[in-house]
Scaffold this motif. Structure first.
Motif, PDB file in Angstrom:
ATOM      1  N   LEU A 218      36.611  36.051  28.154  1.00 25.65           N
ATOM      2  CA  LEU A 218      38.105  36.271  28.317  1.00 25.65           C
ATOM      3  C   LEU A 218      38.673  36.054  29.723  1.00 25.65           C
ATOM      4  O   LEU A 218      39.764  35.479  29.859  1.00 25.65           O
ATOM      5  N   MET A 219      37.991  36.639  30.520  1.00 24.15           N
ATOM      6  CA  MET A 219      38.667  37.016  31.827  1.00 24.15           C
ATOM      7  C   MET A 219      38.292  35.366  32.871  1.00 24.15           C
ATOM      8  O   MET A 219      38.583  35.468  34.035  1.00 24.15           O
ATOM      9  N   SER A 220      37.712  34.510  32.215  1.00 23.75           N
ATOM     10  CA  SER A 220      37.483  33.445  32.978  1.00 23.75           C
ATOM     11  C   SER A 220      38.074  32.134  32.408  1.00 23.75           C
ATOM     12  O   SER A 220      37.842  31.105  32.593  1.00 23.75           O
ATOM     13  N   ARG A 221      38.824  32.222  31.411  1.00 23.40           N
ATOM     14  CA  ARG A 221      39.481  31.252  30.630  1.00 23.40           C
ATOM     15  C   ARG A 221      40.318  30.369  31.523  1.00 23.40           C
ATOM     16  O   ARG A 221      41.250  30.953  32.417  1.00 23.40           O
TER      17      ARG A 221
ATOM     18  N   TRP B 103      43.202  44.493  32.285  1.00 26.10           N
ATOM     19  CA  TRP B 103      43.042  44.933  33.616  1.00 26.10           C
ATOM     20  C   TRP B 103      43.409  46.579  33.553  1.00 26.10           C
ATOM     21  O   TRP B 103      44.087  47.148  32.709  1.00 26.10           O
TER      22      TRP B 103
ATOM     23  N   ARG C 260      42.926  31.166  37.884  1.00 25.97           N
ATOM     24  CA  ARG C 260      42.579  30.575  36.823  1.00 25.97           C
ATOM     25  C   ARG C 260      43.203  29.360  36.362  1.00 25.97           C
ATOM     26  O   ARG C 260      43.028  28.622  35.398  1.00 25.97           O
TER      27      ARG C 260
ATOM     28  N   GLY D 140      43.989  38.176  29.306  1.00 23.89           N
ATOM     29  CA  GLY D 140      43.052  39.348  30.080  1.00 23.89           C
ATOM     30  C   GLY D 140      43.255  40.721  29.742  1.00 23.89           C
ATOM     31  O   GLY D 140      44.315  40.823  29.017  1.00 23.89           O
TER      32      GLY D 140
ATOM     33  N   ASP E 202      45.358  36.640  39.512  1.00 25.38           N
ATOM     34  CA  ASP E 202      44.053  36.322  38.676  1.00 25.38           C
ATOM     35  C   ASP E 202      44.299  35.323  37.955  1.00 25.38           C
ATOM     36  O   ASP E 202      43.796  34.468  37.798  1.00 25.38           O
TER      37      ASP E 202
ATOM     38  N   ALA F 120      37.778  43.665  25.174  1.00 29.01           N
ATOM     39  CA  ALA F 120      37.714  42.404  25.240  1.00 29.01           C
ATOM     40  C   ALA F 120      37.288  41.841  23.912  1.00 29.01           C
ATOM     41  O   ALA F 120      37.845  40.977  23.322  1.00 29.01           O
TER      42      ALA F 120
ATOM     43  N   LYS G  79      36.113  48.103  28.920  1.00 26.37           N
ATOM     44  CA  LYS G  79      36.817  46.867  28.999  1.00 26.37           C
ATOM     45  C   LYS G  79      35.940  45.881  28.151  1.00 26.37           C
ATOM     46  O   LYS G  79      36.487  44.720  27.429  1.00 26.37           O
TER      47      LYS G  79
END
Length: 437
Positions: free
Chosen positions: A177-180, A220, A240, A218, A236, A385, A381
């Motif tokens: 999810l956080m690196s899409r 946070w 990305r 994402g 962020d 996620a 988290k």
């Protein structure tokens, strides 16, 4: 018509009554026994037989037929060893053939075994069952029967193992999810909302593309009122690949985005949050009437008339409930953003609040309903996620998506009027790069 003699009839009956070979009877008996234990048990039994046959076939292709000398061969059989693969949501044992080079320098892989031995199907099964509310203690009991013999040899269903697999899978979900990458994403709307978990607030971002598709962006830790979090969030997303020059409508329940980006950020304040904030400061007997008047003002198409009615209501509240009046005034103009952009009808109903984001959070809460104790670390988290990705599988295009082109044009016009007048810079928290927005 061809005549059948009596002798032929007798011989046919005798052939029908002849017993099957012992090997076939034994194989049929095993299949019948497995079928009595359930369809999955039958499928697993057949599947194991097929897997062993595939591995044997591959070894024959690499080494050559067993018992036939081949002077040109490059590999040889090297016996068997214990292995395991995923079938029926658990690990079951198999006899894995080994192959080595003729000179014994190294072992060669058996690709059929490596394919079926992949643990990923098991971690997916664990995650799906856990998010559906199955506890680690009951994981083994909810699986379909795979046959008594296979069940005795199966493993990876103990509480500790299931817990480890779930942590592994949800950590992967969080990283995914956080690196899409967002280079090719064109957003029309970004919604921010919060979810409380064990005295912590997670802010989740949901993007709506120009085609009406919803995309989880994402999560946070922090608050939608926190300008520092908003700065980190945007940095962020830009890192990305999200284009910071896009004219995006922010639908939020707080002030941070507008405070941070000034006039360039086109913000619409969530109607449901504003309505709730005002009504929470009123006695029960007054709430339905005040709520009706607020919604009546927001239902208008003239933003000036709507603002006049809201200000009149705020003045009336000042006399008896001053805190409610002040709450209504705070961010009042931002509750009329869609009206000023000329957005009406179904699209306005969809975007006037963060309900699309809240719908995703409801699924997140449902997947977390059986968690009794939140541990330290990234547990919150990871669960959030995983729930967001479950919700994504159920996403459809938003109601009113056919009118998004009108919103995009209106936000672009607003951005063009303000971009050159007051450029805002966002600095990445860890790098010295500056991005003009």
């Amino acid at each position: 018509m061809k005549k059948v003699s009596g002798a032929q009839v007798v011989s046919g009956v005798e052939a029908a009554e002849m017993p099957l070979p012992a090997e076939i009877q034994e194989a049929l008996g095993e299949l019948v026994g497995a079928a009595r234990e359930g369809l999955l048990a039958l499928s697993v039994g057949v599947g194991l037989s097929v897997v062993h046959e595939l591995m044997a076939t591959e070894v024959d292709e690499v080494v050559g037929p067993k018992g036939k000398h081949n002077p040109d061969r490059t590999a040889k059989r090297h016996g068997h060893e214990r292995g395991s693969m995923t079938l029926g949501g658990r690990r079951v044992g198999v006899r894995r053939p080994r192959v080595r080079t003729v000179d014994d320098e190294h072992e060669l892989p058996v690709f059929a075994y490596e394919y079926f031995a992949d643990r990923d199907p098991l971690t997916r099964a664990v995650m799906d069952r856990m998010l559906a509310g199955v506890s680690t203690r009951r994981y083994a009991s909810v699986g379909e029967p795979v046959g008594g013999e296979v069940e005795q040899q199966s493993r990876s269903t103990a509480k500790s193992t299931v817990s480890e697999l779930f942590i592994e899978r949800t950590r992967t979900a969080l990283e995914e999810l956080m690196s899409r990458r967002l280079e090719d994403v064109r957003l029309a709307v970004m919604m921010l909302d919060g979810i409380e978990l064990a005295d912590r607030c997670h802010v989740v971002a949901l993007g709506i593309t120009t085609e009406g598709q919803k995309i989880p962006l994402g999560l946070w830790e922090g608050s939608t009122e926190n300008a520092t979090l908003a700065r980190t969030l945007l940095a962020d997303l830009v890192d990305r690949g999200l284009d910071p020059e896009q004219a995006i409508l922010f639908v939020i329940d707080g002030r941070a985005i507008r405070d941070l980006f000034g006039e360039h950020a086109l913000v619409h304040r969530c109607h449901r949050h504003k309505e709730r904030n005002v009504c929470d400061l009123l006695p029960e007997r007054e709430r339905s009437m005040i709520q009706g008047r607020i919604r009546g003002a927001w239902a208008l198409t003239d933003p000036d008339l709507a603002k006049h009615r809201l200000e009149l209501l705020a003045s009336e509240l000042d006399r008896a409930w001053p805190d409610a009046g002040a709450s209504l005034r705070e961010g009042m103009d931002e509750t009329l953003t869609l009206m000023r952009l000329g957005i009406t009808g179904q699209l306005a109903k969809t975007l006037c609040s963060t309900n699309p984001c809240e719908s995703m959070l409801e699924i997140v809460r449902y997947t977390q309903r059986n968690v009794k104790r939140w541990r330290d670390g990234d547990m919150r988290k990871r669960w959030t996620a995983a729930g967001m990705l479950v919700a994504e599988q159920q996403f459809r295009r938003i109601i009113g998506y056919r009118h998004l082109a009108k919103l995009v044009i209106a936000t672009e016009r607003h951005a063009n009027r303000t971009r050159h007048a007051s450029p805002i810079t966002v600095t990445h928290a860890q790098e010295s790069q500056t991005v003009t927005v």
